[in-house]
Design an enzyme around this catalytic site. Structure first.
Site, mmCIF file in Angstrom:
data_model
loop_
_atom_site.group_PDB
_atom_site.id
_atom_site.type_symbol
_atom_site.label_atom_id
_atom_site.label_comp_id
_atom_site.label_asym_id
_atom_site.label_seq_id
_atom_site.Cartn_x
_atom_site.Cartn_y
_atom_site.Cartn_z
ATOM 1 C CB VAL A 106 -61.521 10.021 50.998
ATOM 2 C CG1 VAL A 106 -60.927 9.695 49.632
ATOM 3 C CG2 VAL A 106 -62.381 8.868 51.500
ATOM 4 C CB CYS A 107 -57.981 12.824 49.324
ATOM 5 S SG CYS A 107 -56.847 13.864 48.379
ATOM 6 C CB SER A 108 -57.676 17.245 51.231
ATOM 7 O OG SER A 108 -58.899 17.326 50.533
ATOM 8 C CB THR A 126 -53.448 13.223 53.476
ATOM 9 O OG1 THR A 126 -54.408 13.894 52.643
ATOM 10 C CG2 THR A 126 -52.128 13.981 53.407
#
Length: 324
Positions: A106-108, A126
């Site tokens: 998730v994300c970074s 990302t």
């Protein structure tokens, strides 16, 4: 299979992204007839971890818990773009994929998967703010910055924050069918599937000129977005030949006159959709797209969503005045 899920935590984890994974995979919804997941939060760096919000999280589970998981999820964290990761963590992620299980970021959290070499040769994403750096740091990864999530077989990556919900529900939908995913989404009060991608959320300033050769012409273009423009007309405004103007424009803006104009028109359309109740045809006329069909076509090409869906997202149902 999606019966056993482990969330891998590192120091400075972001609580929201962790909460998304706990909400989708970690709640017992058997009272509604929904499948129950064997769920665990795993620490990669000691029994007590710091969150970026200033409080700590403790868990009894260590890296050995990952060995039995069908899915290992890695939420976002602070400084994930710059930091290094324990080799035993990266080895555990590699083994997860090697034994046929899947990983989700998730994300970074994508940077952790990248450090393990799991993004090499794969499509991934990302948060749009970090996509360029992800591509630079892991040049063999095929970064797609405009999407909400990417499912590339064993490796699933999602964009910023709430896009983790989209990716997690996608995995539930794959494993248990749309009825289960829809029921979980309904409990969470979120859509089971969102239209479009990250592009609609990205704030993209227009390229700034490095000198003022075409600066006056750019200002003129901004004031006349509703008008048809040709390179010949723009060159005349700049008192140049069309060939010289096109070359100077590319040098100073980094793009062509057509692409610059298209982006400016889309930006104006976004602003009007967010702040006005004008009809799609009126907005199309003000932005130089001519009619609602043309506006819709160019909007979808640029942002991956329709003008009406964009208005619902950023203005709400009260702002919808005409279908597009």
């Amino acid at each position: 299979m999606l019966k056993n899920v482990a969330v891998l935590l590192l120091d400075e984890v972001h609580p929201f992204e962790l909460g998304v994974l706990c909400e989708v995979f970690g709640l017992d919804r058997s009272d509604e007839g929904l499948p129950v997941t064997d769920f665990a939060v795993v620490s990669a760096e000691g029994p007590v971890l710091q969150t970026h919000a200033g409080f700590t999280i403790s868990t009894p589970h260590g890296l050995d818990r990952l060995e039995e998981a069908d899915l290992v999820a890695v939420p976002a964290g602070s400084h994930f773009m710059e930091r290094t990761y324990p080799e035993e963590v990266l080895d555990a992620l590699r083994r997860t994929v090697e034994r046929g299980a899947r990983v989700l970021s998730v994300c970074s959290g994508a940077y952790v998967l990248g450090a393990a070499g799991l993004l090499d040769g794969r499509r991934c994403t990302t948060h749009w703010r970090h996509a360029e750096e992800l591509a630079r740091r892991f040049p063999e990864a095929r970064v797609e910055p405009d999407v909400l999530y990417v499912d590339d077989g064993a490796v699933i990556t999602s964009a910023g924050t709430a896009a983790g919900i989209d990716a997690a529900l996608h995995l539930v939908r794959q494993a248990h069918g749309p009825a289960v995913a829809n029921a979980i989404a309904r409990r969470m009060v979120v859509p089971p599937h969102r239209d479009g991608g990250q592009a609609q959320y990205i704030k993209r300033p227009l390229p700034r000129t490095r000198c003022d050769t075409v600066g006056d012409t750019l200002a003129w273009m901004e004031r006349h977005l509703d008008q048809e423009m040709t390179v010949e007309q723009l060159a005349a405004q700049a008192h140049m030949s069309p060939r010289t103007f096109a070359r100077r424009f590319q040098q100073e803006t980094g793009t062509t006159p057509y692409r610059w104009l298209l982006r400016q028109r889309v930006l104006l359309a976004q602003h009007l959709l967010e702040t006005s109740e004008e009809t799609m045809d009126t907005i199309a006329g003000r932005t130089g797209f001519g009619n609602a069909a043309s506006l819709r076509h160019q909007f979808v090409r640029s942002l991956g969503t329709t003008p009406n869906a964009y208005r619902r997202t950023f203005r709400g149902p009260a702002g919808i005045t005409e279908a597009a």
